[in-house]
Design a protein around this motif. Structure first.
Motif, PDB file in Angstrom:
ATOM      1  N   HIS A  25       2.160  10.352  -6.146  1.00 36.89           N
ATOM      2  CA  HIS A  25       2.972   9.524  -7.032  1.00 36.89           C
ATOM      3  C   HIS A  25       2.866   9.971  -8.493  1.00 36.89           C
ATOM      4  O   HIS A  25       3.694   9.582  -9.316  1.00 36.89           O
ATOM      5  CB  HIS A  25       2.520   8.061  -6.965  1.00 36.89           C
ATOM      6  CG  HIS A  25       2.571   7.448  -5.598  1.00 36.89           C
ATOM      7  ND1 HIS A  25       1.497   7.479  -4.725  1.00 36.89           N
ATOM      8  CD2 HIS A  25       3.567   6.796  -4.951  1.00 36.89           C
ATOM      9  CE1 HIS A  25       1.829   6.846  -3.603  1.00 36.89           C
ATOM     10  NE2 HIS A  25       3.070   6.437  -3.700  1.00 36.89           N
ATOM     11  N   HIS A  28       7.164  11.799  -2.046  1.00 33.28           N
ATOM     12  CA  HIS A  28       7.505  11.279  -3.375  1.00 33.28           C
ATOM     13  C   HIS A  28       7.546  12.400  -4.409  1.00 33.28           C
ATOM     14  O   HIS A  28       8.590  12.702  -4.959  1.00 33.28           O
ATOM     15  CB  HIS A  28       6.586  10.135  -3.801  1.00 33.28           C
ATOM     16  CG  HIS A  28       6.564   8.988  -2.845  1.00 33.28           C
ATOM     17  ND1 HIS A  28       7.722   8.375  -2.424  1.00 33.28           N
ATOM     18  CD2 HIS A  28       5.545   8.359  -2.203  1.00 33.28           C
ATOM     19  CE1 HIS A  28       7.419   7.404  -1.581  1.00 33.28           C
ATOM     20  NE2 HIS A  28       6.114   7.379  -1.413  1.00 33.28           N
ATOM     21  N   ASP A  37      12.402   4.525  -9.073  1.00 32.86           N
ATOM     22  CA  ASP A  37      11.559   5.716  -9.005  1.00 32.86           C
ATOM     23  C   ASP A  37      12.392   6.983  -9.191  1.00 32.86           C
ATOM     24  O   ASP A  37      13.571   7.018  -8.849  1.00 32.86           O
ATOM     25  CB  ASP A  37      10.835   5.782  -7.660  1.00 32.86           C
ATOM     26  CG  ASP A  37       9.731   4.751  -7.541  1.00 32.86           C
ATOM     27  OD1 ASP A  37       9.255   4.281  -8.586  1.00 32.86           O
ATOM     28  OD2 ASP A  37       9.357   4.407  -6.406  1.00 32.86           O
TER      29      ASP A  37
END
Length: 361
Positions: free
Chosen positions: A183, A213, A247
């Motif tokens: 992340h 991610h 995100d």
């Protein structure tokens, strides 16, 4: 680069039916879902550690449905919406033992005629910081897990090299692929990615490592982005994006230009992390197009390819990759004019066909 990028991803029949390959969810957490259960009111989570704490509290408090029941409900819904394969990141840790792996594997076995399921042993609650977890992860590989997982080696576990020593060590010992959540953002995160790439090559695991991610790859202002992408491409490392809320999402043209392959997942579906998600990869493909600014038919079709053939290549699902025409034995049928319209309109499938027959769950 696979020849999948040059193959048709949809065929339109004379009756107006659009036929596509099966969809693949390349990154999902079915053990955490509340799908099919009562509504869950989520708590605020300012930082990643708060999300993880909320997650553990919820998991320890589940009483109405088992991991198997909740996972089955979600995965069955995914199948009905065109999914033919998924990679499940399933929590392993001293707090919960291996019950999540057992539950998701049991659910997967009930759906085996329709859905290929890979399970990643995922140290959500820490690896080095949670003594005993590494032993449990290794044990899980004999009890239903397929891949070795990792999570934020530096910021969460506090030891980049120690964490990577552990997960690469288990993967090498048992000849398993790796899938690591990352992340973190910024230049330090890019450095972690280059170290993962270096180890991947050193261990001979080219093409067998995925980073989920990988938000650091989404910042085009980072001066080291280009060389990091080149390192990942040289190591055959995949990126799994989930087109989540606020995100970051990758610039697909840029990753494609550097040769980094991308798969699509849904991440968590109605769990403690988020109230959103519905298990449909058709819907998630729409979100990928929306979040990445896909405008042209070619850009929208690329999103569909990422969600189908590319995901199938990552998971090694040959029956999806064998898709070659409107009468393929494994296919999904829609009412749509084109792949581009399908991605934008996100209709429910008319039929999901496995081995030449419509599924009947």
């Amino acid at each position: 680069m696979s020849d999948a990028v040059n193959r048709p991803v949809a065929f339109r029949r004379e009756d107006g039916t659009l036929v596509t390959p099966g969809f693949v969810n390349g990154h999902v957490h079915p053990d955490k879902t509340t799908w099919g259960g009562p509504w869950l009111s989520r708590k605020a989570a300012p930082q990643l550690k708060d999300f993880i704490a909320n997650d553990l509290e919820l998991q320890l408090g589940f009483t109405e449905q088992s991991v198997e029941e909740r996972s089955y409900d979600l995965m069955r819904h995914a199948v009905e919406n065109g999914a033919m394969a998924l990679r499940a990141h399933v929590d392993v840790g001293t707090q919960i033992g291996l019950k999540n792996v057992h539950g998701v594997r049991a659910a997967a076995e009930r759906l085996a005629p329709y859905l290929k399921v890979q399970i990643v042993a995922f140290p959500q609650f820490g690896l080095l910081t949670n003594p005993g977890t590494l032993d449990l992860m290794e044990a899980s590989l004999g009890e239903g897990a397929d891949l070795v997982g990792g999570i934020d080696p530096q910021s969460l576990d506090g030891d980049l090299h120690g964490h990577l020593d552990a997960v690469f060590g288990v993967a090498g010992k048992h000849d398993r692929d790796l899938d690591i959540h990352l992340h973190d953002m910024g230049s330090e995160a890019l450095g972690q990615l280059r170290e993962i790439a270096r180890r991947t090559v050193a261990e001979g695991l080219q093409g067998r490592v995925t980073v989920g991610h990988a938000f650091a790859l989404c910042d085009t202002e980072e001066p080291d982005l280009g060389r990091t992408l080149d390192a990942l491409a040289d190591a055959g490392i995949w990126m799994a994006t989930c087109a989540l809320g606020a995100d970051p999402v990758p610039v697909l043209d840029l990753l494609e230009a550097h040769g980094v392959r991308v798969a699509l997942g849904s991440d968590g579906v109605r769990d403690s992390w988020s109230p959103y998600g519905n298990g449909s990869m058709v819907d998630r493909t729409h979100l990928l197009g929306y979040r990445t600014g896909a405008m042209t038919d070619a850009e929208l079709e690329r999103c569909l390819r990422i969600a189908t053939l590319d995901g199938a290549e990552l998971l090694g699902v040959q029956e999806i990759l064998d898709f070659s025409g409107p009468d393929a034995a494994h296919r999904v049928e829609f009412q749509a004019e084109s792949a581009a319209q399908l991605v934008v309109d996100r209709p429910a499938p008319l039929r999901v066909v496995r081995n030449g027959a419509a599924i009947a769950l």
